[in-house]
Design a protein around this motif. Structure first.
Motif, PDB file in Angstrom:
ATOM      1  N   PHE A 176      -7.240   1.486  -5.175  1.00  0.00           N
ATOM      2  CA  PHE A 176      -6.658   0.608  -4.417  1.00  0.00           C
ATOM      3  C   PHE A 176      -5.300   0.529  -4.866  1.00  0.00           C
ATOM      4  CE2 PHE A 176      -4.613  -3.291  -3.432  1.00  0.00           C
ATOM      5  CZ  PHE A 176      -4.983  -3.455  -2.256  1.00  0.00           C
ATOM      6  N   HIS A 177      -4.486   1.157  -4.015  1.00  0.00           N
ATOM      7  CA  HIS A 177      -3.149   1.183  -4.093  1.00  0.00           C
ATOM      8  C   HIS A 177      -2.272   0.301  -3.415  1.00  0.00           C
ATOM      9  CE1 HIS A 177      -3.711   4.181  -7.369  1.00  0.00           C
ATOM     10  NE2 HIS A 177      -4.286   4.844  -6.587  1.00  0.00           N
TER      11      HIS A 177
ATOM     12  N   ASP B   4      -0.711   3.639 -11.829  1.00  0.00           N
ATOM     13  CA  ASP B   4      -0.613   2.252 -10.909  1.00  0.00           C
ATOM     14  C   ASP B   4      -1.117   1.188 -12.068  1.00  0.00           C
ATOM     15  OD1 ASP B   4      -0.685   0.038  -9.619  1.00  0.00           O
ATOM     16  OD2 ASP B   4      -1.506   1.167  -7.766  1.00  0.00           O
TER      17      ASP B   4
ATOM     18  N   ILE C 224      -0.228  -1.833 -11.414  1.00  0.00           N
ATOM     19  CA  ILE C 224       0.046  -3.097 -10.826  1.00  0.00           C
ATOM     20  C   ILE C 224      -0.933  -4.339 -11.205  1.00  0.00           C
ATOM     21  CG2 ILE C 224       0.485  -4.129  -8.707  1.00  0.00           C
ATOM     22  CD1 ILE C 224       1.571  -1.276  -7.784  1.00  0.00           C
ATOM     23  N   GLN C 225      -2.066  -4.057 -11.539  1.00  0.00           N
ATOM     24  CA  GLN C 225      -2.868  -4.955 -11.816  1.00  0.00           C
ATOM     25  C   GLN C 225      -3.550  -4.896 -13.146  1.00  0.00           C
ATOM     26  OE1 GLN C 225      -7.008  -7.125  -9.985  1.00  0.00           O
ATOM     27  NE2 GLN C 225      -5.920  -5.729  -8.725  1.00  0.00           N
TER      28      GLN C 225
ATOM     29  N   LYS D 140       2.799  -7.427  -9.138  1.00  0.00           N
ATOM     30  CA  LYS D 140       1.966  -8.482  -9.633  1.00  0.00           C
ATOM     31  C   LYS D 140       2.502  -9.376 -10.801  1.00  0.00           C
ATOM     32  CE  LYS D 140      -2.278  -7.553  -7.045  1.00  0.00           C
ATOM     33  NZ  LYS D 140      -2.703  -6.190  -6.896  1.00  0.00           N
TER      34      LYS D 140
ATOM     35  N   GLY E 118       3.754  -4.738  -4.618  1.00  0.00           N
ATOM     36  CA  GLY E 118       3.086  -3.405  -5.169  1.00  0.00           C
ATOM     37  C   GLY E 118       2.910  -2.397  -4.402  1.00  0.00           C
ATOM     38  N   ALA E 119       2.584  -2.403  -3.180  1.00  0.00           N
ATOM     39  CA  ALA E 119       2.399  -1.324  -2.209  1.00  0.00           C
ATOM     40  C   ALA E 119       3.946  -0.631  -2.019  1.00  0.00           C
ATOM     41  CB  ALA E 119       2.092  -1.891  -0.699  1.00  0.00           C
TER      42      ALA E 119
END
Ligand SMILES: *Cc1c(COP(=O)(O)O)cnc(C)c1O
Length: 408
Positions: free
Chosen positions: A147-148, A232, A234-235, A261, A112-113
């Protein structure tokens, strides 16, 4: 004759980590050895319902048969080529992923990062090449409590002191505004702005859901200001909220969507930047890359993940089970729970601090056979695999009720 070696216990294994493993996590004292679907089993054979699902990396549960089969098939054919060569899995993966997301082109990465870093580089390059921002002046506007990820550039614009302290000097070029505040965003955007980068729902912050209209407002504002909207997901993406993406709840299409993820099906790390053609088109050979990004094993698993999502079944499950989750949590408000935020099969639950910290509640739940993770203070996050059944979910909510009553 020496005695046969005793199998290591959970306690042995936890102790064995201490001197050799970096202390950058504080795991619950459970040592998982096997898992299937929504259930994990520890080395002593105790079973637990997994309500964390690898921070949503396990949206399809542990070892989903279709994903394991895709991985096995690919392991027997080809695993890695690097992007120095083409591989026969990548085109199909990119084509189907782009179609699922409703954008044109895919930049495959691993974690993800890395997707976030790649999105930042892409936005900056676009700002210089297309928007005409003077060299090295591009800014990216982000939200407080984001949060990234954990790279030096990403923690540069974190507002969480424990993620930042001791890791400077930081990367310049970021402006932080309050989340869910369109006026603040409007004031921060100017002619140097390459992009607005936000989570459509802030997961690590405690499943913080913006007001209806916020995402639409971000879309309109970025379009008007001539900068990119980078979401983002990702989650929040890939079925978690009851839709393919969290932005789908407002029918909004960002310029760039970051995925990770669950894209790797809980098997291999797979992430991607998905973007409009005019944006992705600014990247040329040599300007960005990754040895493992787009490897055939990742592409095969990622394609199988996209196939699961194409059916719509998991999005529907998340929406339906989300009702069960919401009903259960509503019944706990005022009885140990002070409030909660939920969308789809995803909730941040604020436990009355008088009853214990999120960590303490998580440990008590563990003893009841339910695994969750605390976020900040007395908030716990619930994000089960989307394959969990309604009865299993009700059982877990019953365990939460029991733990809260016992803590009173
Ligand atoms: C987990 C997460 C990341 C970072 O992903 P990693 O694979 O851990 O690098 C980035 N953004 C969001 C919203 C996340 O939840």
């Amino acid at each position: 004759m020496t005695a046969p070696a005793r199998p290591a216990t959970s306690e042995d294994l936890i102790k064995a980590e201490e001197p050799v493993l970096a202390h950058n996590y504080h795991p619950l004292p459970v040592v998982v050895a096997e898992a299937e679907g929504a259930w994990v089993e520890d080395v002593e054979g105790r079973r637990y319902l997994d309500l964390l699902a690898g921070y949503s990396a396990l949206n399809f549960g542990h070892r989903h048969p279709a994903l394991v089969e895709a991985a096995h098939r690919q392991l027997d054919r080809l695993t890695l080529t690097s992007r120095a060569f083409h591989n026969d899995r990548l085109a199909g993966f990119a084509e189907r992923l782009a179609a699922l997301i409703g954008l044109d082109m895919v930049l495959p990465m691993n974690t993800g990062a890395e997707a976030v870093e790649s999105g930042i580089k892409l936005a900056r390059k676009w700002a210089y090449d297309v928007k005409g921002v003077p060299a090295d002046r591009a800014t990216i506007v982000v939200a407080a409590d984001n949060f990234h990820g954990r790279t030096t550039t990403i923690v540069s614009f974190s507002t969480d002191e424990s993620a930042r302290a001791g890791f400077g000097p930081f990367t310049p070029g970021f402006k932080v505004v309050p989340y869910n505040d369109l006026a603040a965003l409007e004031a921060a955007v100017d002619e140097t702005t390459a992009a607005v980068l936000i989570e459509p729902i802030q997961g690590e912050a405690g499943v913080v859901i913006p007001d209806d209209g916020y995402l639409t407002g971000v879309r309109e504002l970025t379009r008007r200001a001539g900068c990119l909207f980078v979401a983002d997901e990702i989650q929040s993406g890939l079925g978690r909220t009851g839709r393919t993406l969290a932005v789908d709840h407002e029918g909004v299409v960002p310029d760039v969507v970051l995925l990770g993820k669950a894209l790797g099906g809980g098997i291999v790390p797979v992430s991607a930047v998905v973007a409009r053609r005019e944006v992705m088109g600014v990247l040329h050979p040599g300007e960005h890359g990754s040895t493992f990004g787009g490897n055939p094993l990742a592409a095969a698993v990622g394609t199988a993940v996209v196939e699961l999502l194409e059916t719509g079944e998991f999005q529907r499950r998340a929406a339906d089970l989300g009702e069960v989750l919401r009903d259960g949590l509503t019944g706990l408000v005022g009885r140990g729970v002070t409030g909660f935020r939920a969308r789809g099969l995803w909730a941040g639950v604020d436990v009355d601090p008088a009853l214990g910290t999120g960590r303490e509640i998580s440990e008590l739940l563990m003893r009841e056979g339910v695994l969750v993770k605390d976020t900040h203070g007395s908030t716990i996050r619930i994000a089960p695999p989307l394959t969990i059944t309604a009865d299993e979910l009700r059982g877990a909510l019953g365990s939460l009720e029991k733990v809260l009553r016992a803590a009173e």
